[in-house]
Design an enzyme around this catalytic site. Structure first.
Site, mmCIF file in Angstrom:
data_model
loop_
_atom_site.group_PDB
_atom_site.id
_atom_site.type_symbol
_atom_site.label_atom_id
_atom_site.label_comp_id
_atom_site.label_asym_id
_atom_site.label_seq_id
_atom_site.Cartn_x
_atom_site.Cartn_y
_atom_site.Cartn_z
ATOM 1 N N ASP A 17 0.814 -1.205 0.000
ATOM 2 C CA ASP A 17 0.000 0.000 0.000
ATOM 3 C C ASP A 17 0.856 1.267 0.000
ATOM 4 O O ASP A 17 0.656 2.165 -0.826
ATOM 5 C CB ASP A 17 -0.929 0.013 1.211
ATOM 6 C CG ASP A 17 -2.020 -1.042 1.126
ATOM 7 O OD1 ASP A 17 -1.893 -1.954 0.291
ATOM 8 O OD2 ASP A 17 -2.991 -0.967 1.904
ATOM 9 N N ARG A 99 -0.640 6.091 17.147
ATOM 10 C CA ARG A 99 -0.812 7.070 16.079
ATOM 11 C C ARG A 99 -0.318 8.476 16.434
ATOM 12 O O ARG A 99 0.289 9.145 15.594
ATOM 13 C CB ARG A 99 -2.275 7.112 15.625
ATOM 14 C CG ARG A 99 -2.785 5.808 15.023
ATOM 15 C CD ARG A 99 -1.746 5.088 14.228
ATOM 16 N NE ARG A 99 -2.260 3.915 13.518
ATOM 17 C CZ ARG A 99 -1.514 2.874 13.214
ATOM 18 N NH1 ARG A 99 -0.235 2.845 13.591
ATOM 19 N NH2 ARG A 99 -2.004 1.865 12.554
ATOM 20 N N ASP A 128 -7.935 5.409 11.787
ATOM 21 C CA ASP A 128 -6.571 5.920 11.769
ATOM 22 C C ASP A 128 -6.435 7.221 10.994
ATOM 23 O O ASP A 128 -5.609 8.061 11.340
ATOM 24 C CB ASP A 128 -5.625 4.864 11.202
ATOM 25 C CG ASP A 128 -5.198 3.842 12.244
ATOM 26 O OD1 ASP A 128 -5.369 4.120 13.445
ATOM 27 O OD2 ASP A 128 -4.693 2.775 11.867
ATOM 28 N N SER A 182 -6.031 -8.120 7.539
ATOM 29 C CA SER A 182 -4.999 -7.093 7.670
ATOM 30 C C SER A 182 -4.558 -7.014 9.123
ATOM 31 O O SER A 182 -5.337 -7.292 10.039
ATOM 32 C CB SER A 182 -5.518 -5.737 7.202
ATOM 33 O OG SER A 182 -6.565 -5.280 8.039
#
Length: 405
Positions: A17, A99, A128, A182
């Site tokens: 990605d 994050r 996110d 994922s």
């Protein structure tokens, strides 16, 4: 027509990605890309990310790979653990808490290299994107943010692979085709979602678990450990002093062995939908139980109960991406003030997925065996005082009862 972007700092993993995003940024914005890869203890070799970035034309001085493990645990995980934060009563916030640190470092690098934009690989359906961008804007209100998943038309894994092949982007062999699920990992946890996990009725396949053994296959003999705390933070395991990241890694190893920390959760995302995820937080689960145990001895009832009222709000702020908000900082100040005497040792028994507190002691304990004993307390507590206490608390109930009977 796109905004003019000269240089962008991309949160880069080296996977399919973000490698596609790297080239897409170059193609779409005709800009220079700076890559940033954070080592948060995800357990992966990060040098291939550097090599791939260089292969794709990134200047060596614009490839950043930073070891943030100690900062992550010391400045993010530990403050959250002091709060006993659990989102929706269960989730230890392993992805959420990583994050703001990534966002912070991206903004720092952007200033260092004079970039006018930052970019991330979060999708438009997830939390996110919110967490990253709230962090960016809090730390640099004027930064430009690029979120490719909200802009491009590469809406499937097949299209991503076709784009990569058309531009000679190396694709890991195991990424050809649909991934079964994922994952996101750091020193605190591993999360898995999507594909084989999307039906909440289906049991999580055993191959999804990567951080813990099956509790059924864990050792048949319990393991007893101790954790020492100073002012709310864990500082030693079995008497051995450890840095924050080393301590969490040690607890992760113990948790893995005993199958501790698995959570199958259907949660409410900030963007509005429900999602089903599987979380493994071995060391964090042990640490959470131990911290609560030492607080049982050292926190006054009023402080302890107020903390329990604040914890869900704190957890929601972290989950939703408001780490850098004034309300989170206000809550943190109150929580940290409560931890001044949260010092001592907790003994725990680890056994087949369970964490069981078996003892706690503290030089600042509020527990008085003399007061609480069922034996002769030698005048430490006058039981006759309870009569007036009860009558005063019962007064309104008695008045209500007389009126309504």
């Amino acid at each position: 027509m796109t905004d003019q972007i000269n240089r962008v700092v991309l949160a880069y993993s080296g996977g399919l990605d973000t490698s596609v995003i790297l080239r897409w940024l170059q193609d779409t914005y005709a800009c220079e890309v700076v890559t940033f890869t954070a080592d948060l203890g995800q357990g992966e070799e990060l040098e291939p990310a550097r090599e791939k970035a260089l292969l794709m034309g990134i200047k060596p001085e614009h490839v950043f790979i930073d070891d943030l493990r100690e900062e992550f645990v010391r400045d993010y995980v530990y403050p959250m653990m002091r709060a006993n934060a659990l989102y929706e009563g269960l989730y230890l916030l392993g992805t959420s808490i990583a994050r703001p640190l990534i966002a912070k470092r991206q903004i720092e690098i952007a200033a260092q290299v004079n970039a006018d934009a930052v970019a991330h690989g979060a999708t438009g359906k997830g939390n996110d994107q919110v967490r990253f961008e709230l962090g960016y804007y809090a730390l640099n209100p004027d930064i430009k943010v690029i979120a490719p998943w909200r802009e491009w038309d590469l809406t499937s894994r097949t299209k991503l692979i076709e784009y990569a092949e058309s531009r000679q982007i190396p694709i890991p062999r195991d990424k050809r085709g649909e991934a079964p699920f994922s994952t996101d990992a750091n020193l605190l946890h591993t999360s898995s979602e999507g594909k084989v996990l999307e039906d909440p009725w289906d049991e999580v396949p055993d191959y999804v678990f990567s951080r813990t053994v099956n509790p059924e296959d864990a050792p048949d003999t319990p393991e007893v450990i101790t954790i020492d705390f100073e002012r709310g933070d864990a500082v030693a395991v079995n008497g051995e002093g450890l840095s924050p990241a080393s301590l969490l890694a040690r607890l992760n190893d113990l948790g893995r062995t005993h199958g501790i920390g698995r959570l199958d959760l259907v949660e409410n995302r900030f963007v509005g939908m429900k999602s089903r995820g599987m979380y493994e937080t071995p060391g964090g689960t042990i640490l959470h139980a131990a911290h609560r145990a030492i607080e049982q001895l050292t926190l006054d009832r009023g402080a302890a109960h107020l903390k329990d009222e604040l914890a869900p709000r704190y957890a929601e702020l972290v989950y939703n991406g408001f780490w850098f908000s004034p309300e989170r900082e206000m809550l943190q100040a109150a929580i940290d003030a409560s931890q001044d005497k949260v010092t001592g040792t907790v003994r725990l028994k680890l056994y087949k997925g369970g964490v069981h507190v078996t003892g706690r002691r503290s030089p600042h304990s509020l527990y008085s065996e003399k007061v609480v004993t069922f034996e002769d307390d030698q005048g430490a507590y006058d039981q006759r005082d309870a009569a007036g206490f009860i009558k005063l608390n019962a007064l309104r109930l008695r008045l209500l009862g007389r009126r309504d009977r």
